[in-house]
Design a protein around this motif. Structure first.
Motif, PDB file in Angstrom:
ATOM      1  N   GLU A 103       0.813  -1.218   0.000  1.00  0.00           N
ATOM      2  CA  GLU A 103       0.000   0.000   0.000  1.00  0.00           C
ATOM      3  C   GLU A 103       0.849   1.271   0.000  1.00  0.00           C
ATOM      4  N   VAL A 104       1.890   1.250  -0.832  1.00  0.00           N
ATOM      5  CA  VAL A 104       2.755   2.421  -1.012  1.00  0.00           C
ATOM      6  C   VAL A 104       2.171   3.228  -2.158  1.00  0.00           C
ATOM      7  N   SER A 105       1.933   4.499  -1.923  1.00  0.00           N
ATOM      8  CA  SER A 105       1.376   5.312  -3.003  1.00  0.00           C
ATOM      9  C   SER A 105       2.524   5.895  -3.829  1.00  0.00           C
ATOM     10  N   TYR A 106       2.345   5.893  -5.145  1.00  0.00           N
ATOM     11  CA  TYR A 106       3.408   6.307  -6.056  1.00  0.00           C
ATOM     12  C   TYR A 106       2.797   6.795  -7.362  1.00  0.00           C
ATOM     13  N   VAL A 107       3.615   7.501  -8.121  1.00  0.00           N
ATOM     14  CA  VAL A 107       3.268   7.895  -9.474  1.00  0.00           C
ATOM     15  C   VAL A 107       4.170   7.075 -10.386  1.00  0.00           C
ATOM     16  N   ALA A 108       3.567   6.280 -11.272  1.00  0.00           N
ATOM     17  CA  ALA A 108       4.344   5.440 -12.182  1.00  0.00           C
ATOM     18  C   ALA A 108       4.736   6.233 -13.428  1.00  0.00           C
ATOM     19  N   ARG A 109       5.946   5.987 -13.888  1.00  0.00           N
ATOM     20  CA  ARG A 109       6.435   6.664 -15.090  1.00  0.00           C
ATOM     21  C   ARG A 109       7.163   5.639 -15.970  1.00  0.00           C
ATOM     22  N   HIS A 110       6.774   5.597 -17.223  1.00  0.00           N
ATOM     23  CA  HIS A 110       7.352   4.680 -18.211  1.00  0.00           C
ATOM     24  C   HIS A 110       8.720   5.238 -18.614  1.00  0.00           C
ATOM     25  N   ILE A 111       9.781   4.525 -18.253  1.00  0.00           N
ATOM     26  CA  ILE A 111      11.137   5.040 -18.399  1.00  0.00           C
ATOM     27  C   ILE A 111      11.579   5.193 -19.857  1.00  0.00           C
ATOM     28  N   LYS A 112      10.976   4.421 -20.748  1.00  0.00           N
ATOM     29  CA  LYS A 112      11.346   4.540 -22.164  1.00  0.00           C
ATOM     30  C   LYS A 112      10.594   5.696 -22.827  1.00  0.00           C
ATOM     31  N   GLU A 113       9.340   5.871 -22.465  1.00  0.00           N
ATOM     32  CA  GLU A 113       8.538   6.946 -23.062  1.00  0.00           C
ATOM     33  C   GLU A 113       8.873   8.304 -22.459  1.00  0.00           C
ATOM     34  N   GLU A 114       9.236   8.310 -21.192  1.00  0.00           N
ATOM     35  CA  GLU A 114       9.575   9.556 -20.492  1.00  0.00           C
ATOM     36  C   GLU A 114      10.927   9.379 -19.818  1.00  0.00           C
ATOM     37  N   ASN A 115      11.966   9.445 -20.637  1.00  0.00           N
ATOM     38  CA  ASN A 115      13.327   9.236 -20.150  1.00  0.00           C
ATOM     39  C   ASN A 115      13.689  10.275 -19.085  1.00  0.00           C
ATOM     40  N   PRO A 116      14.383   9.852 -18.038  1.00  0.00           N
ATOM     41  CA  PRO A 116      14.833  10.821 -17.038  1.00  0.00           C
ATOM     42  C   PRO A 116      15.754  11.870 -17.679  1.00  0.00           C
ATOM     43  N   THR A 117      15.631  13.099 -17.241  1.00  0.00           N
ATOM     44  CA  THR A 117      16.486  14.171 -17.750  1.00  0.00           C
ATOM     45  C   THR A 117      17.839  14.118 -17.052  1.00  0.00           C
ATOM     46  N   LYS A 118      18.792  14.810 -17.621  1.00  0.00           N
ATOM     47  CA  LYS A 118      20.119  14.868 -17.003  1.00  0.00           C
ATOM     48  C   LYS A 118      20.021  15.476 -15.606  1.00  0.00           C
ATOM     49  N   GLU A 119      19.180  16.489 -15.459  1.00  0.00           N
ATOM     50  CA  GLU A 119      19.007  17.149 -14.156  1.00  0.00           C
ATOM     51  C   GLU A 119      18.443  16.162 -13.128  1.00  0.00           C
ATOM     52  N   GLU A 120      17.420  15.413 -13.531  1.00  0.00           N
ATOM     53  CA  GLU A 120      16.850  14.415 -12.620  1.00  0.00           C
ATOM     54  C   GLU A 120      17.894  13.378 -12.232  1.00  0.00           C
ATOM     55  N   LEU A 121      18.586  12.855 -13.224  1.00  0.00           N
ATOM     56  CA  LEU A 121      19.596  11.827 -12.974  1.00  0.00           C
ATOM     57  C   LEU A 121      20.689  12.349 -12.040  1.00  0.00           C
ATOM     58  N   SER A 122      21.110  13.592 -12.246  1.00  0.00           N
ATOM     59  CA  SER A 122      22.141  14.192 -11.388  1.00  0.00           C
ATOM     60  C   SER A 122      21.670  14.278  -9.944  1.00  0.00           C
ATOM     61  N   ALA A 148      20.839  10.196 -20.091  1.00  0.00           N
ATOM     62  CA  ALA A 148      19.675  11.036 -20.406  1.00  0.00           C
ATOM     63  C   ALA A 148      19.206  10.875 -21.852  1.00  0.00           C
ATOM     64  N   THR A 149      19.994  10.169 -22.683  1.00  0.00           N
ATOM     65  CA  THR A 149      19.606  10.016 -24.088  1.00  0.00           C
ATOM     66  C   THR A 149      18.647   8.866 -24.330  1.00  0.00           C
ATOM     67  N   ASP A 150      18.621   7.861 -23.429  1.00  0.00           N
ATOM     68  CA  ASP A 150      17.846   6.652 -23.706  1.00  0.00           C
ATOM     69  C   ASP A 150      17.449   5.966 -22.396  1.00  0.00           C
ATOM     70  N   GLY A 151      16.148   5.907 -22.130  1.00  0.00           N
ATOM     71  CA  GLY A 151      15.650   5.275 -20.918  1.00  0.00           C
ATOM     72  C   GLY A 151      16.040   3.815 -20.800  1.00  0.00           C
ATOM     73  N   MET A 152      16.343   3.173 -21.929  1.00  0.00           N
ATOM     74  CA  MET A 152      16.714   1.755 -21.888  1.00  0.00           C
ATOM     75  C   MET A 152      18.139   1.558 -21.362  1.00  0.00           C
ATOM     76  N   LEU A 153      18.911   2.630 -21.275  1.00  0.00           N
ATOM     77  CA  LEU A 153      20.250   2.541 -20.685  1.00  0.00           C
ATOM     78  C   LEU A 153      20.194   2.602 -19.161  1.00  0.00           C
ATOM     79  N   VAL A 154      19.055   3.062 -18.644  1.00  0.00           N
ATOM     80  CA  VAL A 154      18.919   3.302 -17.205  1.00  0.00           C
ATOM     81  C   VAL A 154      18.424   2.039 -16.484  1.00  0.00           C
TER      82      VAL A 154
END
Length: 117
Positions: A23-42, A85-91
């Motif tokens: 019962e953990v509440s979260y917002v799901a994000r598709h990593i390939k469709e919405e790749n993390p930005t460099k700022e987020e990753l940093s 930051a170029t490809d969500g599949m690398l993450v």
């Protein structure tokens, strides 16, 4: 809490099921469709306390196709973050992000210990 996942990934499915069962509440994000930005990753990298290499999906096809096992050791952190930051599949996934922690990969014991705090 932000849950980054690749829905077809079996580990991500297990992590999602675990979050739902606990019962953990979260917002799901598709990593390939919405790749993390460099700022987020940093920010996540700084908050996680993990080596940057842990953010790479080392078993993924993109990682292998780019021969990153050989290239990463000679790349700066800046170059590695740019590349991630170029490809969500690398993450590496899943990633669970909260203001107090960042969990990379799914280890139920680690998730339970962290979320209990």
């Amino acid at each position: 809490m932000l849950f980054l996942q690749y829905p077809p990934c079996s580990t991500c499915q297990k992590a999602k099921k675990w979050l739902d069962e606990h019962e953990v509440s979260y917002v799901a994000r598709h990593i390939k469709e919405e790749n993390p930005t460099k700022e987020e990753l940093s920010q996540w990298y700084a908050r996680s306390g993990l080596p940057l290499k842990r953010f790479f999906n080392t078993s993924g096809l993109a990682y292998k196709a780019l021969n990153l096992k050989e290239k990463l050791p000679t790349m700066s952190e800046e170059e590695q973050l740019d590349l991630l930051a170029t490809d969500g599949m690398l993450v590496k996934r899943p990633i669970l992000v909260d203001e107090n922690f960042v969990l990379v990969g799914f280890k139920p014991v680690e998730w339970e210990e962290t979320l209990r705090k």
